[in-house]
Enzyme design. Structure first.
Site, PDB file in Angstrom:
ATOM      1  CG  ASP A  90      -1.471  66.288  -5.710  1.00  0.00           C
ATOM      2  OD1 ASP A  90      -1.800  66.854  -6.766  1.00  0.00           O
ATOM      3  OD2 ASP A  90      -1.705  65.087  -5.461  1.00  0.00           O
ATOM      4  CG  MET A  91      -1.171  71.868   0.203  1.00  0.00           C
ATOM      5  SD  MET A  91       0.578  72.339   0.282  1.00  0.00           S
ATOM      6  CE  MET A  91       0.541  73.957  -0.491  1.00  0.00           C
ATOM      7  CD  GLN A 119      -4.161  71.412   1.796  1.00  0.00           C
ATOM      8  OE1 GLN A 119      -3.504  72.059   2.608  1.00  0.00           O
ATOM      9  NE2 GLN A 119      -4.037  70.097   1.648  1.00  0.00           N
ATOM     10  NE  ARG A 140      -5.599  70.070  -7.537  1.00  0.00           N
ATOM     11  CZ  ARG A 140      -4.419  69.488  -7.768  1.00  0.00           C
ATOM     12  NH1 ARG A 140      -3.855  69.546  -8.939  1.00  0.00           N
ATOM     13  NH2 ARG A 140      -3.808  68.829  -6.818  1.00  0.00           N
ATOM     14  CE  LYS A 143     -16.181  72.619  -0.162  1.00  0.00           C
ATOM     15  NZ  LYS A 143     -17.495  72.204   0.353  1.00  0.00           N
ATOM     16  N   GLY A 144      -9.490  70.782   0.988  1.00  0.00           N
ATOM     17  CA  GLY A 144      -8.444  70.168   1.814  1.00  0.00           C
ATOM     18  C   GLY A 144      -8.892  68.802   2.296  1.00  0.00           C
ATOM     19  CB  ALA A 145      -7.951  65.624   1.259  1.00  0.00           C
ATOM     20  CB  THR A 187     -14.835  72.045  -5.030  1.00  0.00           C
ATOM     21  OG1 THR A 187     -15.860  71.707  -4.089  1.00  0.00           O
ATOM     22  CG2 THR A 187     -15.327  73.153  -5.929  1.00  0.00           C
ATOM     23  CG  HIS A 188     -16.690  66.577  -6.140  1.00  0.00           C
ATOM     24  ND1 HIS A 188     -15.743  66.303  -5.184  1.00  0.00           N
ATOM     25  CD2 HIS A 188     -16.258  66.010  -7.285  1.00  0.00           C
ATOM     26  CE1 HIS A 188     -14.781  65.583  -5.725  1.00  0.00           C
ATOM     27  NE2 HIS A 188     -15.060  65.400  -6.994  1.00  0.00           N
TER      28      HIS A 188
HETATM   29  C1  FAD Z   1      -9.251  67.782  -8.912  1.00  0.00           C
HETATM   30  C2  FAD Z   1      -9.035  67.629  -7.427  1.00  0.00           C
HETATM   31  C3  FAD Z   1      -7.759  67.709  -6.912  1.00  0.00           C
HETATM   32  C4  FAD Z   1      -7.539  67.612  -5.530  1.00  0.00           C
HETATM   33  N1  FAD Z   1      -6.279  67.768  -5.037  1.00  0.00           N
HETATM   34  C5  FAD Z   1      -6.090  67.824  -3.692  1.00  0.00           C
HETATM   35  C6  FAD Z   1      -4.801  68.117  -3.140  1.00  0.00           C
HETATM   36  O1  FAD Z   1      -3.795  68.285  -3.850  1.00  0.00           O
HETATM   37  N2  FAD Z   1      -4.703  68.215  -1.783  1.00  0.00           N
HETATM   38  C7  FAD Z   1      -5.790  68.037  -0.943  1.00  0.00           C
HETATM   39  O2  FAD Z   1      -5.644  68.169   0.272  1.00  0.00           O
HETATM   40  N3  FAD Z   1      -7.002  67.714  -1.454  1.00  0.00           N
HETATM   41  C8  FAD Z   1      -7.174  67.600  -2.790  1.00  0.00           C
HETATM   42  N4  FAD Z   1      -8.437  67.298  -3.281  1.00  0.00           N
HETATM   43  C9  FAD Z   1      -9.507  66.866  -2.357  1.00  0.00           C
HETATM   44  C10 FAD Z   1     -10.271  68.034  -1.724  1.00  0.00           C
HETATM   45  O3  FAD Z   1      -9.457  68.707  -0.800  1.00  0.00           O
HETATM   46  C11 FAD Z   1     -11.545  67.542  -0.993  1.00  0.00           C
HETATM   47  O4  FAD Z   1     -11.157  66.701   0.040  1.00  0.00           O
HETATM   48  C12 FAD Z   1     -12.526  66.801  -1.887  1.00  0.00           C
HETATM   49  O5  FAD Z   1     -12.630  67.378  -3.140  1.00  0.00           O
HETATM   50  C13 FAD Z   1     -13.943  66.787  -1.250  1.00  0.00           C
HETATM   51  O6  FAD Z   1     -14.420  68.080  -1.026  1.00  0.00           O
HETATM   52  P1  FAD Z   1     -15.412  68.906  -2.010  1.00  0.00           P
HETATM   53  O7  FAD Z   1     -14.734  70.175  -2.362  1.00  0.00           O
HETATM   54  O8  FAD Z   1     -15.847  68.101  -3.161  1.00  0.00           O
HETATM   55  O9  FAD Z   1     -16.589  69.376  -1.066  1.00  0.00           O
HETATM   56  P2  FAD Z   1     -17.565  68.601  -0.062  1.00  0.00           P
HETATM   57  O10 FAD Z   1     -18.030  69.652   0.877  1.00  0.00           O
HETATM   58  O11 FAD Z   1     -16.964  67.348   0.458  1.00  0.00           O
HETATM   59  O12 FAD Z   1     -18.740  68.212  -0.996  1.00  0.00           O
HETATM   60  C14 FAD Z   1     -19.540  69.200  -1.638  1.00  0.00           C
HETATM   61  C15 FAD Z   1     -20.758  68.550  -2.262  1.00  0.00           C
HETATM   62  O13 FAD Z   1     -20.299  67.760  -3.370  1.00  0.00           O
HETATM   63  C16 FAD Z   1     -20.950  66.529  -3.371  1.00  0.00           C
HETATM   64  N5  FAD Z   1     -19.941  65.481  -3.254  1.00  0.00           N
HETATM   65  C17 FAD Z   1     -18.708  65.592  -2.706  1.00  0.00           C
HETATM   66  N6  FAD Z   1     -18.045  64.443  -2.786  1.00  0.00           N
HETATM   67  C18 FAD Z   1     -18.886  63.581  -3.379  1.00  0.00           C
HETATM   68  C19 FAD Z   1     -18.813  62.215  -3.726  1.00  0.00           C
HETATM   69  N7  FAD Z   1     -17.721  61.511  -3.457  1.00  0.00           N
HETATM   70  N8  FAD Z   1     -19.855  61.615  -4.345  1.00  0.00           N
HETATM   71  C20 FAD Z   1     -20.971  62.337  -4.624  1.00  0.00           C
HETATM   72  N9  FAD Z   1     -21.122  63.632  -4.307  1.00  0.00           N
HETATM   73  C21 FAD Z   1     -20.094  64.247  -3.695  1.00  0.00           C
HETATM   74  C22 FAD Z   1     -21.932  66.516  -2.222  1.00  0.00           C
HETATM   75  O14 FAD Z   1     -23.248  66.838  -2.654  1.00  0.00           O
HETATM   76  C23 FAD Z   1     -21.458  67.589  -1.307  1.00  0.00           C
HETATM   77  O15 FAD Z   1     -22.482  68.230  -0.629  1.00  0.00           O
HETATM   78  C24 FAD Z   1      -8.656  67.372  -4.655  1.00  0.00           C
HETATM   79  C25 FAD Z   1      -9.945  67.270  -5.180  1.00  0.00           C
HETATM   80  C26 FAD Z   1     -10.146  67.395  -6.542  1.00  0.00           C
HETATM   81  C27 FAD Z   1     -11.552  67.273  -7.071  1.00  0.00           C
END
Ligand code: FAD
Length: 267
Positions: A90-91, A119, A140, A143-145, A187-188
């Site tokens: 993970d990052m 990220q 992987r 976007k970053g959390a 990403t979602h």
């Molecule tokens: C497999 C995986 C591994 C990850 N590993 C890391 C890591 O190692 N380090 C790190 O910093 N981050 C990690 N993350 C988290 C990531 O950085 C984001 O914070 C997180 O995925 C939310 O961003 P998004 O890309 O889904 O886009 P967003 O811009 O948040 O969402 C895009 C669209 O997806 C839909 N959506 C998003 N979330 C939801 C929800 N909860 N319920 C319903 N619809 C939703 C919405 O319609 C939204 O418009 C990981 C995420 C995933 C999926």
């Protein structure tokens, strides 16, 4: 957890397991976390799951003893290799970015079956992609959390999304030029995934040139749609007791997550 994983397999979805936890107080705790992941890898092998594992370096003692953390990840990578799987890293927050990338370079030198999360919100990531491409990386892209300062991270959704696409395209370009790149889109954001899929197709790359990775329980309809259209889809199953800080971050991202998480807890 494993019931979900078996169910996914039937539907053609693979899994990625991560045990939630944050920075440790004592190095002995890291040994326990490593032993836990060792058992998870055993379970994956015994049940013949299409599952992989992703670990946080701080959970494996990075703040206390980097060499011991390296030894843990090397051992886990060796075990994952026995069944042809990748060990993912993970990052975490941006103050760990350089250390984590340098750590990955060391690990990857002897363990090709290792992958790293990058990220898209970090300004440095475009350069990190170019730095890692010669290693034939497994990346992987997320976007970053974490909450990051404007000096290190893009702040607007528009800028983060634009960088996400640019980074994915740079990695696909790397593939096309002959690097062995495995790309996971964590990403979602279906709109972004579709844009990247169009780029890949325009470059003459197959649908399997990247993998789509989403959290278990989120956008399952889209996950199934992508899988039945021939894309590789992997579901992140995050579990464990240290869910609180993780949950607070997800909550900060999206208030609708509260309802989702509550349903999971009472359901
Ligand atoms: C497999 C995986 C591994 C990850 N590993 C890391 C890591 O190692 N380090 C790190 O910093 N981050 C990690 N993350 C988290 C990531 O950085 C984001 O914070 C997180 O995925 C939310 O961003 P998004 O890309 O889904 O886009 P967003 O811009 O948040 O969402 C895009 C669209 O997806 C839909 N959506 C998003 N979330 C939801 C929800 N909860 N319920 C319903 N619809 C939703 C919405 O319609 C939204 O418009 C990981 C995420 C995933 C999926």
């Amino acid at each position: 957890m494993d019931h979900a994983a078996v169910g996914f397999q039937v539907e053609g979805l693979a899994t990625l397991f991560t045990h939630l936890g944050e920075n440790l107080e004592a190095i002995g705790d890291a040994d326990e976390v490593a032993a836990h992941y060792d058992r998870v890898l055993d379970e994956i092998a015994t049940r013949k799951l299409d599952g992989e594992v992703s670990v946080k370096l701080t959970q494996l003692g990075y703040d206390l003893d980097v060499e011991r953390t390296l030894a843990h990840t090397q051992r886990l990578a060796e075990k994952a290799a026995e069944t042809g799987k990748t060990l993912w890293i993970d990052m975490e927050g941006s103050n760990y970015a350089e250390g984590t990338i340098a750590f990955y370079e060391r690990l990857k030198a002897d363990h090709p079956n290792t992958g790293l999360c990058l990220q898209a919100y970090l300004r440095r990531t475009a350069a990190d992609v170019q730095r890692l491409l010669p290693l034939d990386p497994q990346i992987r892209l997320v976007k970053g959390a974490y909450a990051e300062a404007a000096s290190v991270a893009y702040q607007t959704r528009h800028d983060v999304d634009a960088n996400y696409v640019a980074l994915a395209v740079a990695l696909l370009e790397g593939s096309r030029k002959g690097h062995q790149v495995r790309l996971g889109l964590g990403t979602h954001d279906v709109r972004l995934i579709e844009q990247i899929a169009e780029h890949a197709s325009a470059m003459g790359l197959p649908k399997t040139s990247f993998e789509i990775e989403m959290l278990y329980g989120i956008r399952m309809d889209q996950q199934r749609r992508f899988a039945s259209a021939g894309y590789l889809v992997r579901d992140l199953i995050a579990y464990g007791n240290a869910w609180y800080p993780w949950y607070m971050r997800r909550l900060a991202e999206r208030p609708a997550n509260v309802i989702f998480a509550l349903r999971q807890m009472i359901g």
